[in-house]
Design an enzyme around this catalytic site. Structure first.
Site, PDB file in Angstrom:
ATOM      1  CG  ASP A 187      40.731  33.493  43.371  1.00  0.00           C
ATOM      2  OD1 ASP A 187      40.847  33.985  44.435  1.00  0.00           O
ATOM      3  OD2 ASP A 187      40.488  33.604  42.311  1.00  0.00           O
TER       4      ASP A 187
ATOM      5  CD  GLU B 263      44.602  39.372  52.108  1.00  0.00           C
ATOM      6  OE1 GLU B 263      44.464  39.097  51.149  1.00  0.00           O
ATOM      7  OE2 GLU B 263      44.327  40.651  52.858  1.00  0.00           O
TER       8      GLU B 263
HETATM    9  N1  ADE Z   1      41.518  38.680  45.505  1.00  0.00           N
HETATM   10  C1  ADE Z   1      42.135  36.880  45.396  1.00  0.00           C
HETATM   11  N2  ADE Z   1      40.769  36.292  44.503  1.00  0.00           N
HETATM   12  C2  ADE Z   1      40.611  37.531  43.917  1.00  0.00           C
HETATM   13  C3  ADE Z   1      39.545  37.546  42.516  1.00  0.00           C
HETATM   14  N3  ADE Z   1      39.533  36.421  42.216  1.00  0.00           N
HETATM   15  N4  ADE Z   1      39.331  38.834  42.312  1.00  0.00           N
HETATM   16  C4  ADE Z   1      39.120  39.833  43.427  1.00  0.00           C
HETATM   17  N5  ADE Z   1      40.311  40.114  43.922  1.00  0.00           N
HETATM   18  C5  ADE Z   1      40.909  38.309  44.450  1.00  0.00           C
END
Ligand code: ADE
Length: 238
Positions: free
Chosen positions: A196, A12
């Site tokens: 995601d 990041e």
């Molecule tokens: N950061 C990116 N994806 C995530 C997820 N599914 N749960 C928690 N933090 C995240």
């Protein structure tokens, strides 16, 4: 004016470090802080490691030890709002801790006495983000981000977070960083790009997209810093 730029993971902040004019690395409290400049503005960049505890430590250090005046967070998030797709940008309007639970005593989720369920981010920085997005023709969404010490990869938990907090996205650091900045009266801004959908494919998707989504967020954030550099320069000339 000194700007803190923070992420949680190396992916990041690497795209940020690559674009600084110059920087030096300073070790403090078992972490590295990169002190440098970007387009003439002083910046301190750091990644905290994942989760609310490490991000609290890093945010507090950036503000209290490195004396930063504002804090900008960049990183990735899981989508809760189905309109958000991988690579999309979301700016937190307000943030809450989805795993803070003393409901047994009659309090709402995310609340402890003398605290609040949500912490609102800085309005001027959000307006700046909208202006940059418009000028560059990049779509950004503003919404609620829920934070907790869990990687969410399950429809049930995701639904709970959506229903309870009206969250658009979730991650693991935003609300703790917000709590530190709010307590110290420092303007803050939390930007995330979707990696995601916090569903059963989230683990695979995260691994595949963390780097590309982190880069999308970092590059947008640097456009904002470039804009701030002009605003700060104009202010100092006066
Ligand atoms: N950061 C990116 N994806 C995530 C997820 N599914 N749960 C928690 N933090 C995240």
């Amino acid at each position: 004016m000194k700007i803190a730029i923070m992420g949680a993971m190396p992916e990041e902040i690497t795209p940020i470090l690559e674009r600084l004019d110059s920087y030096e690395s300073i070790q403090y409290a078992k972490n590295n802080y990169y002190k440098g400049s970007f387009q003439g503005v002083e910046v301190v960049v750091a990644y905290s490691k994942i989760g609310k505890v490490f991000s609290t430590l890093t945010a507090a250090t950036l503000l209290q030890v490195f004396a930063c005046d504002i804090l900008l967070f960049t990183g990735v998030a899981g989508a809760v709002n189905p309109e958000l797709k991988i690579g999309d940008l979301i700016v937190a309007s307000k943030l809450s801790q989805h795993d803070l639970d003393i409901t047994i005593f009659g309090h709402p989720h995310g609340y402890v006495p003398e605290g609040s369920v949500y912490i609102e981010s800085d309005k001027d920085l959000r307006a700046l983000a909208k202006q940059v997005a418009k000028e560059l023709d990049i779509p950004i969404k503003e919404g609620i981000i829920a934070t907790g010490d869990q990687f969410i990869a399950c429809e049930d938990k995701k639904c709970f977070i959506q229903d309870t907090f009206e969250a658009d996205a979730l991650e693991m650091e935003g609300a703790s960083v917000a709590t530190v900045c709010d307590a110290l009266g420092v303007p803050f801004f939390i930007l995330r790009s979707i990696s995601d959908a916090a569903d059963m494919d989230a683990g695979f998707n995260f691994e595949e997209f963390v780097e590309s989504s982190a880069k999308i967020s970092a590059e947008f954030l640097l456009e904002m810093v470039a804009k701030l550099a002009i605003l700060i320069g104009n202010h100092e000339k006066r």
